[in-house]
Enzyme design. Sequence first.
Site, PDB file in Angstrom:
ATOM      1  N   TYR A  53       6.898  -9.264   4.999  1.00  0.00           N
ATOM      2  CA  TYR A  53       6.036  -8.775   3.916  1.00  0.00           C
ATOM      3  C   TYR A  53       5.495  -7.386   4.218  1.00  0.00           C
ATOM      4  O   TYR A  53       5.701  -6.441   3.433  1.00  0.00           O
ATOM      5  CB  TYR A  53       4.888  -9.768   3.692  1.00  0.00           C
ATOM      6  CG  TYR A  53       3.768  -9.258   2.819  1.00  0.00           C
ATOM      7  CD1 TYR A  53       4.024  -8.769   1.536  1.00  0.00           C
ATOM      8  CD2 TYR A  53       2.445  -9.271   3.259  1.00  0.00           C
ATOM      9  CE1 TYR A  53       2.998  -8.305   0.727  1.00  0.00           C
ATOM     10  CE2 TYR A  53       1.414  -8.819   2.454  1.00  0.00           C
ATOM     11  CZ  TYR A  53       1.695  -8.327   1.192  1.00  0.00           C
ATOM     12  OH  TYR A  53       0.668  -7.864   0.400  1.00  0.00           O
TER      13      TYR A  53
ATOM     14  N   LYS B 298       6.600  -3.706   2.600  1.00  0.00           N
ATOM     15  CA  LYS B 298       5.559  -2.956   1.880  1.00  0.00           C
ATOM     16  C   LYS B 298       5.393  -1.557   2.489  1.00  0.00           C
ATOM     17  O   LYS B 298       5.204  -0.575   1.756  1.00  0.00           O
ATOM     18  CB  LYS B 298       4.221  -3.702   1.920  1.00  0.00           C
ATOM     19  CG  LYS B 298       4.178  -4.967   1.072  1.00  0.00           C
ATOM     20  CD  LYS B 298       4.259  -4.693  -0.415  1.00  0.00           C
ATOM     21  CE  LYS B 298       2.961  -4.247  -1.002  1.00  0.00           C
ATOM     22  NZ  LYS B 298       3.023  -4.091  -2.473  1.00  0.00           N
TER      23      LYS B 298
END
Length: 489
Positions: A237, A241
């Site tokens: 994640y 990002k």
Amino acid sequence: MEPSCVQFLENKTVLITGASGFLAKVFVERVLRLQPKVRRLYLLVRASDNKAAKQRLHNEVFEKDLFRVLRKNVGDESLNALVSEKVVPVPGDISLNNMGVSDSNLLQDMLQEIDIIVNSAATTRFDERYDVALGINTFGPLNILNYAKKCVKPQLLLHVSTAYVCGERSELILEKPFAMGETLNGKKKVDIDAERRLVEQKLKQLKKLSYSDEETKQAMKDFGLKRSKLYGWPNTYVFTKAMGEMLLGYCRESMPVVIIRPTIITSTFSDPFPGWTEGIKTIDSVIVSFGKGLLKCFLVDHMAVCDLIPVDMVANAMIVTAAEHLRESGSHTIYHVGSSFRNPVMYKQIYEILNRFFMKSPLLGRDGLPIVPNVTLLSTMAKFRVYTSLRYKLPLQILRLLRLIFPSQLGEIYEVHNRRFNKAMRMVKLYKPYVIFKGIFDDRNLESLRIKNEGTEIDKLIGSTECIDWEDYFMNIHIRGLITHVLKK
């Protein structure tokens, strides 16, 4: 009369991606309530067609209790009319070119009308499939930027990231943009295009090996974690990002870009009313498991700071930063939105508050009796491993041996408990960087903006996390909000 800081939205057209998400729908509510003279809101959600997108927005956004204040203020009929007039559902997928919008007329209307783009679409699973996370979190922002550049009059791209793109740093973390290809462990630069090629090769390899859908899913999850850790990030994640931020910074040209990096987002502090939330997110899973008596042990550094920020404060920060940087050609500004620098709360305090809350207001078990939580806190991974080995792993090994003697009676029981244990250990590894996190997020950019506008409506809208009494917030707002809106009790 609307606050002056939202007057800039009058007659503006805004595209909001990930519109059914927790933060996005709070942002939408704030805009419609504070500035009903906004020209249009294009709300992009994943859906098969316009009808499905409209239905999804109705069910997952406008029918939520979040809109009850606006509904009460203007009435059901007027709210429905406002939504009908101002909101345009957009079925799409940001991982695709032109954000996956297939309706050519809608695409052209958007190109002509859009002034501001707000990207809050993301997959937030720590161990998401690498191909999925790369498509949404990394190349999604680039697809949105490329679309924004084609718009006739784009004035700002506001991108919602996460403060935890910093990885596992333990010092004061500054609001710095990433350089293209920057890594956290000092190894060679990450080549984002090469990562996409690696994903394509991996998928071809798995197909050639005749992997099932489930085996492919797990292999791509493991691949994402492996690539993340290679460059210093703890999970897929935050790695994807961070790469999304890199692409925005590198490819923005003259497009004004604001990147909002919130910490752990929690229920509303005050607007539209205290305690609204939905779903089980990060710390909420711990609170709910604690209250239900399901949490028996927990790995956490008692003295570590848990950086929380109410969702309405993040939505407010999005509004005021958009107003500040509108039409600011070529600007690239990072805003941390969190509490650890000005009003830190430690895990130890949260544990004590949870104890007091559930002793005073216990949840009831299936037998109708009050549940009494009993949790053992372990401050290091070493202590956690010893505890879980004695409490769970050793009994499992004994059960495994007994299964050999009584396979029909104990075989299935062992498999069920072993799967649960392995799943729990996997989750511990994923969450470990955050429960022993030592970093503090500097938020001087947002604070400077507040001070610059001290005494004005902008100052009031930004507010300050210093006004949060964490005990009161947990005891009277957040936990009660979870019980009401999530557990439905």
